[in-house]
Design an enzyme around this catalytic site. Structure first.
Site, PDB file in Angstrom:
ATOM      1  N   HIS A   1      -3.159   0.351   6.788  1.00  0.00           N
ATOM      2  CA  HIS A   1      -2.539   0.695   5.742  1.00  0.00           C
ATOM      3  C   HIS A   1      -1.539  -0.966   5.665  1.00  0.00           C
ATOM      4  O   HIS A   1      -1.353  -1.372   4.174  1.00  0.00           O
ATOM      5  CB  HIS A   1      -0.546   1.247   6.184  1.00  0.00           C
ATOM      6  CG  HIS A   1      -1.036   2.722   5.838  1.00  0.00           C
ATOM      7  ND1 HIS A   1      -1.835   4.028   4.892  1.00  0.00           N
ATOM      8  CD2 HIS A   1      -1.892   3.512   6.808  1.00  0.00           C
ATOM      9  CE1 HIS A   1      -1.532   4.793   5.337  1.00  0.00           C
ATOM     10  NE2 HIS A   1      -1.825   5.003   6.362  1.00  0.00           N
TER      11      HIS A   1
ATOM     12  N   GLU B   1      -2.180  -1.006  -5.239  1.00  0.00           N
ATOM     13  CA  GLU B   1      -3.134  -1.129  -5.704  1.00  0.00           C
ATOM     14  C   GLU B   1      -3.544   0.127  -7.272  1.00  0.00           C
ATOM     15  O   GLU B   1      -2.062   0.635  -6.583  1.00  0.00           O
ATOM     16  CB  GLU B   1      -4.469  -0.760  -4.506  1.00  0.00           C
ATOM     17  CG  GLU B   1      -5.758  -0.209  -5.205  1.00  0.00           C
ATOM     18  CD  GLU B   1      -6.900   0.329  -3.750  1.00  0.00           C
ATOM     19  OE1 GLU B   1      -6.224  -0.928  -2.914  1.00  0.00           O
ATOM     20  OE2 GLU B   1      -7.107   0.776  -3.592  1.00  0.00           O
TER      21      GLU B   1
ATOM     22  N   ASP C   1      -4.710  -2.258   3.396  1.00  0.00           N
ATOM     23  CA  ASP C   1      -4.998  -2.957   2.241  1.00  0.00           C
ATOM     24  C   ASP C   1      -3.897  -3.025   1.557  1.00  0.00           C
ATOM     25  O   ASP C   1      -4.350  -3.797   0.430  1.00  0.00           O
ATOM     26  CB  ASP C   1      -4.522  -1.161   2.103  1.00  0.00           C
ATOM     27  CG  ASP C   1      -5.697  -0.518   2.465  1.00  0.00           C
ATOM     28  OD1 ASP C   1      -7.199  -0.845   3.122  1.00  0.00           O
ATOM     29  OD2 ASP C   1      -5.526   1.179   3.360  1.00  0.00           O
TER      30      ASP C   1
ATOM     31  N   ARG D   1      14.169   9.683   3.141  1.00  0.00           N
ATOM     32  CA  ARG D   1      12.455   8.585   3.489  1.00  0.00           C
ATOM     33  C   ARG D   1      12.611   7.513   1.707  1.00  0.00           C
ATOM     34  O   ARG D   1      11.495   6.482   2.856  1.00  0.00           O
ATOM     35  CB  ARG D   1      10.995   9.927   2.808  1.00  0.00           C
ATOM     36  CG  ARG D   1      11.556  10.878   4.290  1.00  0.00           C
ATOM     37  CD  ARG D   1      10.438  12.059   4.059  1.00  0.00           C
ATOM     38  NE  ARG D   1       9.364  11.589   4.673  1.00  0.00           N
ATOM     39  CZ  ARG D   1       7.314  12.356   4.303  1.00  0.00           C
ATOM     40  NH1 ARG D   1       7.850  14.202   3.689  1.00  0.00           N
ATOM     41  NH2 ARG D   1       6.677  12.030   4.654  1.00  0.00           N
TER      42      ARG D   1
ATOM     43  N   ASP E   1       0.857  -1.087   0.044  1.00  0.00           N
ATOM     44  CA  ASP E   1      -0.461   0.232  -0.526  1.00  0.00           C
ATOM     45  C   ASP E   1       0.914   1.307  -0.062  1.00  0.00           C
ATOM     46  O   ASP E   1       1.526   1.317   0.967  1.00  0.00           O
ATOM     47  CB  ASP E   1      -0.695  -0.337   1.526  1.00  0.00           C
ATOM     48  CG  ASP E   1      -1.459   0.680   1.346  1.00  0.00           C
ATOM     49  OD1 ASP E   1      -2.258   2.199   0.518  1.00  0.00           O
ATOM     50  OD2 ASP E   1      -2.135   1.883   2.058  1.00  0.00           O
TER      51      ASP E   1
END
Ligand SMILES: [Mg+2]
Lengths: 166, 166
Positions: free
Chosen positions: B143, B70, B146, B47, B7
């Site tokens: 999260h 997705e 998902d 990150r 996700d």
């Protein structure tokens, strides 16, 4: 000061490496320029994987002290923004692995740095890139010219102590 | 069939690994679940670099035969689309390096696969994820749920010979 400029894109990604003088007028030597091309016929992971590999190769070959990208503005094109994001993500992974910090400047900042005023035309900017690099012709294609413009822009602000992290 | 579901997100990225039965009702074992968290206080390259490293770690530890995400739809949020793109770009680099093919399914396809009809509620989908994995509680945070839903969705379509490359 060696800087890698990147014009991010998923079908065409410009990479330009310059070595800028530390002071005086903004002058620089063109060390490397390339455009990474990928096709929508390739698998997405292969496109992004190649972008990462080429960016990393340039980072390891030229050991720039900074990587610079133009800030992206998107209007009503989320799909495009998403895919340009994939490309920049791959470049950021390479920068992180190589330990090279990343900076970003907006279009107005590029114009200000290279042409001296924020309303310069694309042609004026191209001319200043050519002149700063001492080239006989404007770098082509436009993705490479954009990458070199952003590399020079970073050199300009870094010399002023005004480098702008992404 | 081992599948890594992702996700994608820049502040929270869900990673879920399942091992699905090859036939019969859609049943699977939960092998691994985590959410990679990053902060806007970190450098962008750190990150994205951490997202890449964690995805790669999961790919090398569990050797899934597929990575599934997705499909993202964005409405009037180019800035968000761009940054979610960075995160997916980092994941795609990891998939390319690990030689794992990437697949993508839309929200309707997830509902169809897990609840049997395209108009299922989020709750119905969550319940089916929990049931397919034989869990006593719905996986949290959302999260991770998902990420697991998309991993199971890929298993469903792959078993039908209808896997959908990104
Ligand atoms: Mg361009």
């Amino acid at each position: 000061m060696i800087v890698l400029g990147v014009d991010p894109g998923i079908t065409h990604l410009g990479l330009g490496v310059v070595e800028a003088e530390e002071k005086g007028a903004l002058k620089a030597r063109l060390l490397h320029g390339e455009v990474v091309r990928t096709s929508h016929k390739e698998k997405a992971e292969a496109r992004v994987g190649r972008i990462h590999a080429r960016a990393k190769e340039a980072l390891l070959a030229f050991r720039p002290e900074a990587l610079a990208v133009e800030e992206q503005f998107f209007y009503r094109q989320n799909e495009l923004a998403y895919k340009v994001g994939w490309a920049l993500g791959a470049v950021l992974v390479a920068a992180f692995e190589a330990g090279v910090p990343v900076y970003a400047y907006g279009p107005m900042q590029v114009k200000q740095a290279l042409a001296g005023h924020g309303h310069a035309s694309k042609e004026e900017v191209a001319l200043m890139v050519r002149s700063a690099l001492g080239l006989k012709e404007t770098p082509r294609p436009s993705h490479l010219a954009d990458a070199l413009a952003i590399a020079l822009t970073h050199a300009f602000y870094a010399r002023l102590g005004a480098a702008k992290p992404l």
